[in-house]
Design a protein around this motif. Structure first.
Motif, PDB file in Angstrom:
ATOM      1  N   ILE A 104       0.840  -1.207   0.000  1.00 38.35           N
ATOM      2  CA  ILE A 104       0.000   0.000   0.000  1.00 38.35           C
ATOM      3  C   ILE A 104       0.872   1.253   0.000  1.00 38.35           C
ATOM      4  O   ILE A 104       0.614   2.219  -0.728  1.00 38.35           O
ATOM      5  CB  ILE A 104      -0.948  -0.019   1.213  1.00 38.35           C
ATOM      6  CG1 ILE A 104      -2.017  -1.106   1.036  1.00 38.35           C
ATOM      7  CG2 ILE A 104      -1.611   1.335   1.403  1.00 38.35           C
ATOM      8  CD1 ILE A 104      -2.924  -1.271   2.231  1.00 38.35           C
ATOM      9  N   LYS A 105       1.918   1.248   0.805  1.00 40.38           N
ATOM     10  CA  LYS A 105       2.817   2.403   0.837  1.00 40.38           C
ATOM     11  C   LYS A 105       3.485   2.619  -0.511  1.00 40.38           C
ATOM     12  O   LYS A 105       3.658   3.760  -0.956  1.00 40.38           O
ATOM     13  CB  LYS A 105       3.872   2.208   1.931  1.00 40.38           C
ATOM     14  CG  LYS A 105       3.330   2.323   3.347  1.00 40.38           C
ATOM     15  CD  LYS A 105       4.449   2.158   4.357  1.00 40.38           C
ATOM     16  CE  LYS A 105       3.934   2.332   5.782  1.00 40.38           C
ATOM     17  NZ  LYS A 105       5.028   2.146   6.784  1.00 40.38           N
ATOM     18  N   ALA A 106       3.899   1.530  -1.167  1.00 41.59           N
ATOM     19  CA  ALA A 106       4.545   1.653  -2.472  1.00 41.59           C
ATOM     20  C   ALA A 106       3.579   2.234  -3.503  1.00 41.59           C
ATOM     21  O   ALA A 106       3.966   3.081  -4.328  1.00 41.59           O
ATOM     22  CB  ALA A 106       5.055   0.290  -2.932  1.00 41.59           C
ATOM     23  N   ILE A 107       2.322   1.807  -3.471  1.00 41.90           N
ATOM     24  CA  ILE A 107       1.335   2.326  -4.424  1.00 41.90           C
ATOM     25  C   ILE A 107       1.091   3.814  -4.187  1.00 41.90           C
ATOM     26  O   ILE A 107       1.070   4.620  -5.128  1.00 41.90           O
ATOM     27  CB  ILE A 107       0.024   1.526  -4.313  1.00 41.90           C
ATOM     28  CG1 ILE A 107       0.229   0.087  -4.792  1.00 41.90           C
ATOM     29  CG2 ILE A 107      -1.085   2.189  -5.115  1.00 41.90           C
ATOM     30  CD1 ILE A 107      -0.968  -0.808  -4.571  1.00 41.90           C
ATOM     31  N   ILE A 108       0.918   4.197  -2.921  1.00 41.42           N
ATOM     32  CA  ILE A 108       0.662   5.607  -2.605  1.00 41.42           C
ATOM     33  C   ILE A 108       1.849   6.476  -3.020  1.00 41.42           C
ATOM     34  O   ILE A 108       1.678   7.556  -3.588  1.00 41.42           O
ATOM     35  CB  ILE A 108       0.358   5.763  -1.104  1.00 41.42           C
ATOM     36  CG1 ILE A 108      -0.970   5.057  -0.755  1.00 41.42           C
ATOM     37  CG2 ILE A 108       0.292   7.227  -0.708  1.00 41.42           C
ATOM     38  CD1 ILE A 108      -1.293   5.055   0.718  1.00 41.42           C
ATOM     39  N   GLU A 149      -3.360  11.122  -8.855  1.00 39.99           N
ATOM     40  CA  GLU A 149      -4.489  11.119  -7.924  1.00 39.99           C
ATOM     41  C   GLU A 149      -5.828  11.190  -8.642  1.00 39.99           C
ATOM     42  O   GLU A 149      -6.819  10.618  -8.185  1.00 39.99           O
ATOM     43  CB  GLU A 149      -4.366  12.289  -6.940  1.00 39.99           C
ATOM     44  CG  GLU A 149      -3.230  12.170  -5.938  1.00 39.99           C
ATOM     45  CD  GLU A 149      -1.905  12.638  -6.498  1.00 39.99           C
ATOM     46  OE1 GLU A 149      -1.876  12.968  -7.710  1.00 39.99           O
ATOM     47  OE2 GLU A 149      -0.918  12.683  -5.748  1.00 39.99           O
ATOM     48  N   SER A 150      -5.885  11.895  -9.768  1.00 41.52           N
ATOM     49  CA  SER A 150      -7.154  12.017 -10.490  1.00 41.52           C
ATOM     50  C   SER A 150      -7.546  10.719 -11.188  1.00 41.52           C
ATOM     51  O   SER A 150      -8.732  10.486 -11.447  1.00 41.52           O
ATOM     52  CB  SER A 150      -7.059  13.142 -11.524  1.00 41.52           C
ATOM     53  OG  SER A 150      -6.008  12.886 -12.453  1.00 41.52           O
ATOM     54  N   GLU A 151      -6.577   9.862 -11.489  1.00 38.56           N
ATOM     55  CA  GLU A 151      -6.858   8.608 -12.182  1.00 38.56           C
ATOM     56  C   GLU A 151      -6.906   7.411 -11.239  1.00 38.56           C
ATOM     57  O   GLU A 151      -7.556   6.407 -11.540  1.00 38.56           O
ATOM     58  CB  GLU A 151      -5.788   8.355 -13.255  1.00 38.56           C
ATOM     59  CG  GLU A 151      -5.643   9.475 -14.261  1.00 38.56           C
ATOM     60  CD  GLU A 151      -4.523   9.203 -15.246  1.00 38.56           C
ATOM     61  OE1 GLU A 151      -4.276   8.026 -15.544  1.00 38.56           O
ATOM     62  OE2 GLU A 151      -3.894  10.163 -15.710  1.00 38.56           O
ATOM     63  N   PHE A 152      -6.223   7.509 -10.115  1.00 43.37           N
ATOM     64  CA  PHE A 152      -6.154   6.384  -9.182  1.00 43.37           C
ATOM     65  C   PHE A 152      -6.356   6.938  -7.769  1.00 43.37           C
ATOM     66  O   PHE A 152      -5.476   7.585  -7.205  1.00 43.37           O
ATOM     67  CB  PHE A 152      -4.788   5.689  -9.290  1.00 43.37           C
ATOM     68  CG  PHE A 152      -4.711   4.370  -8.579  1.00 43.37           C
ATOM     69  CD1 PHE A 152      -4.983   3.187  -9.238  1.00 43.37           C
ATOM     70  CD2 PHE A 152      -4.366   4.310  -7.238  1.00 43.37           C
ATOM     71  CE1 PHE A 152      -4.907   1.974  -8.579  1.00 43.37           C
ATOM     72  CE2 PHE A 152      -4.288   3.113  -6.567  1.00 43.37           C
ATOM     73  CZ  PHE A 152      -4.557   1.935  -7.241  1.00 43.37           C
ATOM     74  N   SER A 153      -7.532   6.687  -7.200  1.00 36.98           N
ATOM     75  CA  SER A 153      -7.850   7.193  -5.864  1.00 36.98           C
ATOM     76  C   SER A 153      -7.140   6.354  -4.799  1.00 36.98           C
ATOM     77  O   SER A 153      -7.112   5.120  -4.876  1.00 36.98           O
ATOM     78  CB  SER A 153      -9.356   7.153  -5.636  1.00 36.98           C
ATOM     79  OG  SER A 153      -9.670   7.577  -4.323  1.00 36.98           O
ATOM     80  N   THR A 154      -6.588   7.048  -3.809  1.00 38.28           N
ATOM     81  CA  THR A 154      -5.858   6.367  -2.731  1.00 38.28           C
ATOM     82  C   THR A 154      -6.522   6.538  -1.370  1.00 38.28           C
ATOM     83  O   THR A 154      -5.899   6.252  -0.349  1.00 38.28           O
ATOM     84  CB  THR A 154      -4.416   6.904  -2.661  1.00 38.28           C
ATOM     85  OG1 THR A 154      -4.451   8.329  -2.431  1.00 38.28           O
ATOM     86  CG2 THR A 154      -3.664   6.621  -3.948  1.00 38.28           C
ATOM     87  N   ASP A 155      -7.776   7.014  -1.344  1.00 37.54           N
ATOM     88  CA  ASP A 155      -8.430   7.255  -0.050  1.00 37.54           C
ATOM     89  C   ASP A 155      -8.615   5.954   0.735  1.00 37.54           C
ATOM     90  O   ASP A 155      -8.277   5.878   1.924  1.00 37.54           O
ATOM     91  CB  ASP A 155      -9.787   7.929  -0.276  1.00 37.54           C
ATOM     92  CG  ASP A 155      -9.637   9.322  -0.881  1.00 37.54           C
ATOM     93  OD1 ASP A 155      -8.541   9.913  -0.722  1.00 37.54           O
ATOM     94  OD2 ASP A 155     -10.596   9.812  -1.512  1.00 37.54           O
ATOM     95  N   LEU A 156      -9.129   4.929   0.072  1.00 29.94           N
ATOM     96  CA  LEU A 156      -9.331   3.657   0.756  1.00 29.94           C
ATOM     97  C   LEU A 156      -8.004   3.027   1.163  1.00 29.94           C
ATOM     98  O   LEU A 156      -7.905   2.415   2.238  1.00 29.94           O
ATOM     99  CB  LEU A 156     -10.109   2.696  -0.151  1.00 29.94           C
ATOM    100  CG  LEU A 156     -11.539   3.131  -0.518  1.00 29.94           C
ATOM    101  CD1 LEU A 156     -12.171   2.108  -1.457  1.00 29.94           C
ATOM    102  CD2 LEU A 156     -12.388   3.274   0.741  1.00 29.94           C
ATOM    103  N   ALA A 206      -4.142   1.573   5.340  1.00 30.09           N
ATOM    104  CA  ALA A 206      -2.787   1.705   5.883  1.00 30.09           C
ATOM    105  C   ALA A 206      -2.820   2.213   7.320  1.00 30.09           C
ATOM    106  O   ALA A 206      -2.051   1.752   8.176  1.00 30.09           O
ATOM    107  CB  ALA A 206      -1.967   2.645   5.009  1.00 30.09           C
ATOM    108  N   THR A 207      -3.743   3.144   7.609  1.00 26.31           N
ATOM    109  CA  THR A 207      -3.872   3.646   8.977  1.00 26.31           C
ATOM    110  C   THR A 207      -4.298   2.525   9.927  1.00 26.31           C
ATOM    111  O   THR A 207      -3.787   2.410  11.050  1.00 26.31           O
ATOM    112  CB  THR A 207      -4.890   4.791   9.019  1.00 26.31           C
ATOM    113  OG1 THR A 207      -4.479   5.823   8.108  1.00 26.31           O
ATOM    114  CG2 THR A 207      -4.996   5.369  10.418  1.00 26.31           C
ATOM    115  N   GLN A 208      -5.243   1.686   9.490  1.00 22.09           N
ATOM    116  CA  GLN A 208      -5.671   0.558  10.323  1.00 22.09           C
ATOM    117  C   GLN A 208      -4.518  -0.410  10.586  1.00 22.09           C
ATOM    118  O   GLN A 208      -4.306  -0.851  11.722  1.00 22.09           O
ATOM    119  CB  GLN A 208      -6.833  -0.167   9.650  1.00 22.09           C
ATOM    120  CG  GLN A 208      -8.105   0.651   9.530  1.00 22.09           C
ATOM    121  CD  GLN A 208      -9.192  -0.079   8.754  1.00 22.09           C
ATOM    122  OE1 GLN A 208      -8.961  -1.187   8.245  1.00 22.09           O
ATOM    123  NE2 GLN A 208     -10.358   0.539   8.631  1.00 22.09           N
TER     124      GLN A 208
END
Length: 534
Positions: free
Chosen positions: A355-359, A368-375, A380-382
């Motif tokens: 997840i960190k690598a993707i973000i 960010e406009s093409e690939f949302s990272t909110d979820l 990652a926070t959990q």
């Protein structure tokens, strides 16, 4: 007058057979003619293509030859200006060096020290100083480039540092890691990324002697790397390729060897640009395909961006593929580990790292406009919270439990305790009588900190310790024989803590003392050591 032979069935049959034989011969001749025609046509096309290719290469060679002649002419015409500029620069450096020798008081500033070492061409001192300032790597990186411009021959200065590093590497000298890092800082400052593209079509900025020395150093370095059992580290691989690009030594090495270095250490941020600088632009598509096959989609995104192949290799598709593969890997780890605690921890670490690598990749390429990272950020926070809680619980469980534990029902309140007291003689940490204790009040530890550890019981699950200790809410330690203690008021506050062990805005309505407790009216409490079983 002769008569024609009679027409019989045999003669007709023979005539038909002759026609069939002639037909087969004609068919074979036709096929042979077609084959020969196709063969000569392909030969003609091949010769035509080779002729066009030769013509194109000839034109390209003529163009390069003209450009080279023009470049040589310009260099020849610019020699007087360059000589005068170099003489002026040397004179400036000479005056600065003389001024420094006349005033030997060294400056404490980082830039002045680096410039002084560069003017003196002291490669060993420069490396030693950079190692000593490793904690200041951010300002150091910017100052080294400025300091190298003060040297009479920056290329020779950096090359001497690498010669010393390679010679010490063969002798297994201590401190090689720091010296490797310092040499990496020097080569990055000497050959920045902006200079890789500017090198095309330009001559080297160093002398032929320096180029030959660099080739010898890199050859000796490669021989040492081939003989090492532990292999090449990522940082050293980047340094090696950086030297090859900077000193233009690509032709001295096999292309397969350089390509293998690029693929093996593709996770390094500089590797994609180094691959382009090494001349792999035409083969970058094959390199990206191989990265995708090996499950390195994140690295493939960086290489596609560096090579301008984002249309052929869409970054969003690569990121989604990497995300799916990382989920499969995490699930496989769980299954292979039979869902044990170690397998769960490893699986969560794999998921968190992916997840960190993707973000990070999305942020670097502004997707960010093409690939949302909110979820992904929420997940990652959990995972970070679970990891932090696990570390805290394991650290608390590792501490020795020497304090007496009491059930929630044995807090300071009316009524008898739930269990009988354990015998103090069975334990080595039995508390001394109250009248033998130090009468001076000691600093009380927070109840939440004293009883935050977990209690492990044989054959049972892990339970949290009681949040309401027996006497900590009243700011006193527990006595072995409560019945022997007389009535007494306790006036020591417990750091604004309530009965539940959590902070309150005003402890018990702002009171600073507590009501007297009659120890004689209550039965003794129970002592539950952490090592006993229920």
């Amino acid at each position: 007058m002769s008569t024609a032979p009679p027409i019989t069935a045999d003669r007709v049959q023979k005539f038909i057979e002759d026609l069939e034989a002639q037909k087969k011969i004609v068919s074979k001749c036709t096929k042979l003619f077609t084959t020969l025609t196709n063969h000569f046509t392909s030969l003609q096309n091949s010769l035509s293509k080779k002729s066009h290719s030769l013509d194109a290469k000839f034109l390209s060679l003529s163009s390069k030859f003209s450009q080279t002649l023009e470049s040589l002419s310009q260099r020849e015409y610019s020699l007087p200006d360059r000589e005068s500029a170099a003489a002026a620069h040397i004179e400036t450096l000479k005056e600065a060096a003389f001024a420094e020798f006349k005033d030997p008081k060294g400056s404490a500033q980082l830039s002045d020290t680096l410039k002084s070492l560069a003017r003196r061409m002291d490669s060993a001192g420069l490396v030693k100083f950079i190692v000593s300032k490793r904690k200041e790597s951010v300002p150091l990186r910017a100052e080294i480039s400025v300091a190298l411009s003060e040297a009479v021959d920056p290329h020779r200065l950096v090359l001497e540092a690498f010669e010393d590093f390679v010679s010490q590497k063969s002798g297994k000298t201590l401190g090689l890691t720091d010296k490797r890092w310092a040499c990496g800082m020097l080569v990055h400052a000497l050959f920045p990324e902006s200079s890789w593209k500017e090198k095309k079509g330009k001559g080297p900025e160093f002398s032929r002697n320096i180029g030959e020395r660099a080739a010898e150093v890199v050859d000796r370095w490669k021989g040492q790397l081939d003989g090492e059992k532990e292999g090449l580290t990522p940082g050293e691989a980047v340094m090696f390729l950086h030297m090859v690009v900077g000193f233009e030594l690509k032709e001295r090495f096999d292309e397969g060897f350089l390509r293998k270095l690029v693929l093996d250490f593709s996770s390094r941020r500089d590797m994609a640009k180094l691959a382009a600088a090494l001349g792999f632009e035409d083969k970058m598509g094959d390199i990206i395909d191989e990265l995708v096959k090996n499950g390195k989609e994140i690295e493939a995104v960086y290489f596609a961006r560096a090579a301008g192949l984002t249309e052929r290799f869409p970054p969003v598709s690569l990121l989604k593929s990497y995300q799916q593969n990382s989920k499969k890997n995490a699930t496989t780890i769980l299954k292979n580990g039979n869902y044990s605690a170690a397998a769960m921890e490893e699986s969560k670490n794999v998921e968190l790292n992916s997840i960190k690598a993707i973000i990070k990749c999305v942020e670097d390429h502004k997707l960010e406009s093409e690939f949302s990272t909110d979820l992904l950020r929420k997940r990652a926070t959990q995972l970070e919270k679970v990891k932090s809680d696990r570390k805290k619980s394991s650290a608390a469980a590792g501490k020795p439990q020497n304090k007496r534990s009491h059930s929630a029902g044995s807090a300071r309140r009316s009524g008898p305790p739930a269990f009988r007291p354990a015998k103090a003689a069975k334990f080595s940490n039995a508390y001394p009588p109250f009248n033998r204790r130090n009468p001076a009040p000691s600093a009380q530890q927070s109840p939440a900190a004293r009883f935050s550890a977990q209690y492990n019981y044989v054959g049972q699950n892990v339970f949290e310790a009681p949040t309401v200790p027996y006497a900590s809410a009243y700011g006193v330690t527990h006595s072995q024989s409560p019945a022997a203690v007389t009535q007494q008021h306790y006036v020591h506050p417990v750091e604004n803590l309530g009965v539940s062990g959590f902070p309150t805005s005003g402890a018990y309505g702002g009171q600073t003392s507590y009501v007297a407790y009659d120890y004689g009216s209550a039965a003794p409490s129970v002592f539950q050591p952490s090592s006993s079983t229920q």
